[in-house]
Scaffold this motif. Structure first.
Motif, PDB file in Angstrom:
ATOM      1  N   LEU A 232       5.272  87.779 -71.562  1.00 32.92           N
ATOM      2  CA  LEU A 232       4.346  87.186 -71.756  1.00 32.92           C
ATOM      3  C   LEU A 232       3.540  86.384 -70.628  1.00 32.92           C
ATOM      4  O   LEU A 232       3.974  86.179 -69.778  1.00 32.92           O
ATOM      5  CB  LEU A 232       4.684  86.045 -72.853  1.00 32.92           C
ATOM      6  N   GLU A 233       2.098  86.239 -70.864  1.00 30.36           N
ATOM      7  CA  GLU A 233       1.792  85.639 -70.244  1.00 30.36           C
ATOM      8  C   GLU A 233       1.256  83.661 -70.645  1.00 30.36           C
ATOM      9  O   GLU A 233       1.903  83.783 -71.254  1.00 30.36           O
ATOM     10  CB  GLU A 233       0.188  86.039 -70.084  1.00 30.36           C
ATOM     11  N   GLY A 234       1.779  82.872 -68.586  1.00 30.05           N
ATOM     12  CA  GLY A 234       1.428  81.376 -69.132  1.00 30.05           C
ATOM     13  C   GLY A 234      -0.008  81.156 -69.699  1.00 30.05           C
ATOM     14  O   GLY A 234      -1.011  82.013 -69.048  1.00 30.05           O
ATOM     15  N   THR A 235       0.305  80.112 -70.333  1.00 27.65           N
ATOM     16  CA  THR A 235      -0.755  79.356 -70.146  1.00 27.65           C
ATOM     17  C   THR A 235      -1.432  78.201 -69.539  1.00 27.65           C
ATOM     18  O   THR A 235      -0.472  77.457 -69.640  1.00 27.65           O
ATOM     19  CB  THR A 235      -0.810  78.642 -72.123  1.00 27.65           C
ATOM     20  N   GLY A 236      -2.772  78.726 -69.583  1.00 29.69           N
ATOM     21  CA  GLY A 236      -3.072  77.405 -68.148  1.00 29.69           C
ATOM     22  C   GLY A 236      -2.181  77.745 -66.238  1.00 29.69           C
ATOM     23  O   GLY A 236      -2.419  79.157 -66.290  1.00 29.69           O
ATOM     24  N   PHE A 237      -2.943  76.510 -66.501  1.00 26.74           N
ATOM     25  CA  PHE A 237      -2.155  76.665 -64.556  1.00 26.74           C
ATOM     26  C   PHE A 237      -1.060  75.942 -64.259  1.00 26.74           C
ATOM     27  O   PHE A 237      -0.767  75.049 -64.990  1.00 26.74           O
ATOM     28  CB  PHE A 237      -3.507  76.164 -63.527  1.00 26.74           C
ATOM     29  N   GLU A 248       5.777  74.052 -63.422  1.00 30.43           N
ATOM     30  CA  GLU A 248       6.111  74.147 -64.491  1.00 30.43           C
ATOM     31  C   GLU A 248       5.113  74.710 -65.247  1.00 30.43           C
ATOM     32  O   GLU A 248       4.361  74.885 -64.704  1.00 30.43           O
ATOM     33  CB  GLU A 248       6.622  72.593 -65.197  1.00 30.43           C
ATOM     34  N   HIS A 249       5.658  75.868 -65.777  1.00 32.21           N
ATOM     35  CA  HIS A 249       4.675  76.748 -65.961  1.00 32.21           C
ATOM     36  C   HIS A 249       4.695  76.475 -67.824  1.00 32.21           C
ATOM     37  O   HIS A 249       5.814  76.725 -68.154  1.00 32.21           O
ATOM     38  CB  HIS A 249       5.072  78.292 -65.998  1.00 32.21           C
ATOM     39  N   VAL A 250       4.023  76.584 -68.467  1.00 34.22           N
ATOM     40  CA  VAL A 250       3.749  76.940 -70.480  1.00 34.22           C
ATOM     41  C   VAL A 250       3.361  78.546 -70.543  1.00 34.22           C
ATOM     42  O   VAL A 250       2.818  79.091 -70.143  1.00 34.22           O
ATOM     43  CB  VAL A 250       2.792  76.105 -70.957  1.00 34.22           C
ATOM     44  N   VAL A 251       4.429  78.859 -71.658  1.00 33.24           N
ATOM     45  CA  VAL A 251       3.830  79.940 -72.318  1.00 33.24           C
ATOM     46  C   VAL A 251       4.101  79.844 -73.450  1.00 33.24           C
ATOM     47  O   VAL A 251       4.912  79.404 -74.343  1.00 33.24           O
ATOM     48  CB  VAL A 251       6.017  80.898 -71.931  1.00 33.24           C
ATOM     49  N   SER A 252       3.353  79.896 -74.033  1.00 34.66           N
ATOM     50  CA  SER A 252       3.376  80.854 -75.986  1.00 34.66           C
ATOM     51  C   SER A 252       4.128  81.230 -76.147  1.00 34.66           C
ATOM     52  O   SER A 252       4.084  82.227 -76.239  1.00 34.66           O
ATOM     53  CB  SER A 252       2.177  80.523 -75.983  1.00 34.66           C
ATOM     54  N   ILE A 253       5.327  80.611 -77.520  1.00 33.57           N
ATOM     55  CA  ILE A 253       5.574  81.429 -78.846  1.00 33.57           C
ATOM     56  C   ILE A 253       5.222  82.139 -79.845  1.00 33.57           C
ATOM     57  O   ILE A 253       6.116  81.776 -80.911  1.00 33.57           O
ATOM     58  CB  ILE A 253       7.150  81.074 -77.832  1.00 33.57           C
ATOM     59  N   GLY A 254       4.160  80.684 -80.130  1.00 31.23           N
ATOM     60  CA  GLY A 254       4.019  80.621 -81.360  1.00 31.23           C
ATOM     61  C   GLY A 254       3.973  81.650 -82.885  1.00 31.23           C
ATOM     62  O   GLY A 254       4.286  82.199 -83.549  1.00 31.23           O
ATOM     63  N   ASP A 255       3.303  82.977 -81.487  1.00 28.66           N
ATOM     64  CA  ASP A 255       3.248  84.502 -82.629  1.00 28.66           C
ATOM     65  C   ASP A 255       4.862  84.929 -82.835  1.00 28.66           C
ATOM     66  O   ASP A 255       4.623  86.265 -83.432  1.00 28.66           O
ATOM     67  CB  ASP A 255       2.426  85.067 -81.663  1.00 28.66           C
ATOM     68  N   VAL A 286       7.723  79.574 -58.682  1.00 30.86           N
ATOM     69  CA  VAL A 286       6.970  80.523 -58.867  1.00 30.86           C
ATOM     70  C   VAL A 286       5.406  79.597 -59.319  1.00 30.86           C
ATOM     71  O   VAL A 286       5.893  78.798 -59.530  1.00 30.86           O
ATOM     72  CB  VAL A 286       6.869  81.979 -60.523  1.00 30.86           C
ATOM     73  N   ALA A 287       4.391  79.807 -58.285  1.00 28.61           N
ATOM     74  CA  ALA A 287       3.166  79.307 -57.985  1.00 28.61           C
ATOM     75  C   ALA A 287       2.494  79.129 -58.307  1.00 28.61           C
ATOM     76  O   ALA A 287       1.376  79.052 -58.830  1.00 28.61           O
ATOM     77  CB  ALA A 287       3.492  78.619 -56.332  1.00 28.61           C
ATOM     78  N   SER A 288       2.319  80.695 -58.910  1.00 34.25           N
ATOM     79  CA  SER A 288       0.801  81.467 -59.480  1.00 34.25           C
ATOM     80  C   SER A 288       1.325  82.017 -61.075  1.00 34.25           C
ATOM     81  O   SER A 288       2.640  81.346 -61.146  1.00 34.25           O
ATOM     82  CB  SER A 288      -0.061  82.317 -58.222  1.00 34.25           C
ATOM     83  N   ALA A 289      -0.222  81.648 -61.313  1.00 29.89           N
ATOM     84  CA  ALA A 289       0.306  81.880 -62.502  1.00 29.89           C
ATOM     85  C   ALA A 289       0.994  83.796 -62.938  1.00 29.89           C
ATOM     86  O   ALA A 289       0.558  84.891 -61.992  1.00 29.89           O
ATOM     87  CB  ALA A 289      -1.050  82.419 -63.427  1.00 29.89           C
ATOM     88  N   LYS A 290       1.757  83.992 -63.806  1.00 29.74           N
ATOM     89  CA  LYS A 290       2.128  85.064 -63.799  1.00 29.74           C
ATOM     90  C   LYS A 290       1.947  86.031 -65.329  1.00 29.74           C
ATOM     91  O   LYS A 290       2.458  84.587 -65.934  1.00 29.74           O
ATOM     92  CB  LYS A 290       3.391  85.692 -63.125  1.00 29.74           C
ATOM     93  N   LYS A 291       2.517  86.996 -65.324  1.00 27.33           N
ATOM     94  CA  LYS A 291       3.298  87.397 -66.809  1.00 27.33           C
ATOM     95  C   LYS A 291       4.653  87.287 -67.398  1.00 27.33           C
ATOM     96  O   LYS A 291       5.386  87.666 -65.623  1.00 27.33           O
ATOM     97  CB  LYS A 291       3.133  89.023 -67.264  1.00 27.33           C
ATOM     98  N   TRP A 292       5.836  86.736 -67.336  1.00 25.07           N
ATOM     99  CA  TRP A 292       7.130  86.913 -67.574  1.00 25.07           C
ATOM    100  C   TRP A 292       7.784  87.358 -68.336  1.00 25.07           C
ATOM    101  O   TRP A 292       7.505  87.699 -69.678  1.00 25.07           O
ATOM    102  CB  TRP A 292       6.703  84.970 -67.904  1.00 25.07           C
ATOM    103  N   GLU A 293       8.237  87.930 -68.063  1.00 25.94           N
ATOM    104  CA  GLU A 293       9.383  88.958 -68.933  1.00 25.94           C
ATOM    105  C   GLU A 293      10.392  87.858 -69.729  1.00 25.94           C
ATOM    106  O   GLU A 293      11.900  87.626 -69.110  1.00 25.94           O
ATOM    107  CB  GLU A 293      10.634  90.089 -67.709  1.00 25.94           C
ATOM    108  N   ILE A 294      10.535  87.679 -70.719  1.00 26.78           N
ATOM    109  CA  ILE A 294      11.481  86.635 -72.279  1.00 26.78           C
ATOM    110  C   ILE A 294      12.245  87.603 -72.683  1.00 26.78           C
ATOM    111  O   ILE A 294      11.318  88.524 -73.591  1.00 26.78           O
ATOM    112  CB  ILE A 294      10.652  86.203 -72.397  1.00 26.78           C
ATOM    113  N   TYR A 295      13.431  87.564 -72.919  1.00 23.73           N
ATOM    114  CA  TYR A 295      14.642  88.165 -74.619  1.00 23.73           C
ATOM    115  C   TYR A 295      14.715  87.280 -74.796  1.00 23.73           C
ATOM    116  O   TYR A 295      14.730  85.737 -74.839  1.00 23.73           O
ATOM    117  CB  TYR A 295      15.585  89.087 -73.098  1.00 23.73           C
ATOM    118  N   THR A 296      13.721  87.566 -76.312  1.00 24.72           N
ATOM    119  CA  THR A 296      14.213  86.746 -77.987  1.00 24.72           C
ATOM    120  C   THR A 296      15.739  87.178 -77.961  1.00 24.72           C
ATOM    121  O   THR A 296      15.612  88.045 -78.550  1.00 24.72           O
ATOM    122  CB  THR A 296      13.075  86.961 -78.392  1.00 24.72           C
TER     123      THR A 296
END
Length: 443
Positions: A232-237, A248-255, A286-296
């Motif tokens: 998943l990609e982070g939202t915003g900066f 602090e990074h924000v990742v949307s998990i609503g879907d 992690v200072a830059s926006a990136k794609k996150w490997e997330i396990y649900t």
């Protein structure tokens, strides 16, 4: 009366003490427009902080419940709402060329397929010692005699170990995964192939003679669990934290469902992971926006149309007031009664019933159970000469070939309570014998 009411009462008394009408109106406007709004905002922030602290203290251990099962390949549903293959490569059927197989044989062996052994722990151990190599037939457009051996399918156990490290990285207390099927998966490895077999022939199957163990062997079985990998990609900066080191990074998990639990994989280091509604808040270096490997870790119940070949196992625990209070205060299990309540808290009495425990001196008797936390090693305490804490169980379930595995799960959890002992389990009414000709451990 709460703090806000006390403050309002104090302001009201101050207003009554002001004699001038104009001064009283100015004071009221200032209190209403600035001070009270600021005070109520602070009160709200304090309540949110208090709620978070209390939620952490009342940690819901079943939020991270892991379920494991085993299904026949023809019933594998990749769109299932809950379960997914433990190893994603199991979702596809691969056909190998004999040339590829030959190169693998020259390097020490080629895994042609994976089999599930429907047998008791001790019978499988005996089988692995007895049948070092077996004769088989590799089927292409012709039949070729081959020699094979069985090896534990390590990739499934590596997935369970990876899950443990994910828990540690995310600061989540680890609980043993009740995964008996993962320890019964064996790779069928070809170690000898005739030179006459052409390199371009396609292998379509293999038949192996395991002798008296043939009826234990099941092909085309896929282990599944309620863990799924997402990218998943982070939202915003990223937002810089006050320590000038973390972001602090924000990742949307609503879907994907806010009712599920989420774990984050990151090699650079994670300071904390918090779920706030439909957002995942990740704090790390992690200072830059990136794609996150997330396990649900997916939660929910089975559908009526779901079909599992074997019982679904889980590490669910009863989560009542006594259990939460004990965890909150860090109380150890000291008495036989507390140990019995802990064991029964897994709700596995339909398979094995806890009877009693006893201490034994370190001896030569062969253990009947094994550690499901094989990747957790006690590097501090001396392992030699430790007394044994033996838990006795009574067999109840019809799946007798599965009972020692379930006992191993319980014992692995008890081991974390008593590191000073070597914990073992014994299913007293379950015979300790090898599979004879025409029999299986489950019969």
């Amino acid at each position: 009366m709460n703090g806000t009411d006390d403050m309002k009462d104090l302001i009201h008394r101050e207003i009554q003490s002001i004699s001038g009408l104009a001064e009283r109106v100015a004071f009221k406007d200032m209190m209403e427009g600035v001070f009270l709004a600021l005070y109520e905002k602070n009160e709200e922030m304090y309540r949110n902080l208090e709620r978070r602290v209390m939620d952490d203290l009342a940690y819901n251990i079943n939020q991270y419940r892991i379920r494991t099962g085993l299904v026949e390949r023809r019933y594998l549903d990749l769109s299932h709402h809950l379960m997914a293959p433990v190893c994603q490569e199991d979702a596809q059927t691969v056909r190998y060329k004999t040339g590829e197989i030959r190169r693998g044989v020259q390097e020490g062996g080629f895994c042609i397929t994976t089999a599930f052994l429907e047998g008791d722990v001790l019978d499988i151990e005996t089988m692995m010692k007895d049948g070092k190599t077996c004769a088989g037939i590799l089927r292409t457009d012709r039949d070729w005699p081959v020699t094979v051996r069985l090896e534990p399918a390590r990739r499934y156990l590596e997935q369970m170990e990876h899950l443990y490290h994910l828990f540690m990285k995310n600061g989540i207390p680890w609980r043993t995964v009740n995964a008996p099927y993962l320890f019964k998966m064996m790779d069928v490895v070809i170690v000898d192939l005739p030179d006459e077999a052409g390199d371009q022939e396609t292998a379509v199957g293999i038949d192996v003679d395991f002798g008296k163990y043939n009826r234990m062997v099941r092909y085309d079985m896929v282990p599944v669990w309620n863990v799924r990998r997402l990218v998943l990609e982070g939202t915003g900066f990223p937002i810089a934290c006050g320590d000038h080191e973390n972001y602090e990074h924000v990742v949307s998990i609503g879907d994907y469902g806010t009712e599920h639990a989420y774990l984050v994989e990151e090699k650079a280091g994670i300071r904390s992971v918090r779920q706030n509604g439909d957002r995942l808040l990740i704090t790390g270096q992690v200072a830059s926006a990136k794609k996150w490997e997330i396990y649900t870790i997916r939660s929910g119940g089975d559908y009526k149309i779901d079909r599992y070949t074997y019982p679904v196992m889980e590490n669910l625990r009863k989560d009542g007031f006594a259990e939460r209070f004990q965890r909150r205060n860090g109380q150890r299990v000291k008495t036989r009664g507390e140990l019995e309540r802990f064991v029964r808290g897994f709700g596995l009495e339909s398979y094995i019933a806890y009877q009693d425990c006893e201490l034994e001196e370190a001896g030569s008797r062969k253990p009947e159970t094994f550690s499901m936390n094989f990747f957790m090693r006690d590097e501090i305490r001396d392992q030699k000469g430790r007394r044994r804490l033996v838990l006795h169980f009574k067999a109840r379930g019809k799946e007798t070939w599965l009972l020692r595995d379930i006992a191993s799960f319980i014992v692995s959890e008890v081991q974390e309570l008593y590191p000073e002992y070597q914990c073992e389990g014994r299913v007293d009414e379950l015979s300790v014998g090898s599979v004879s000709e025409g029999e299986t451990a489950g019969e």
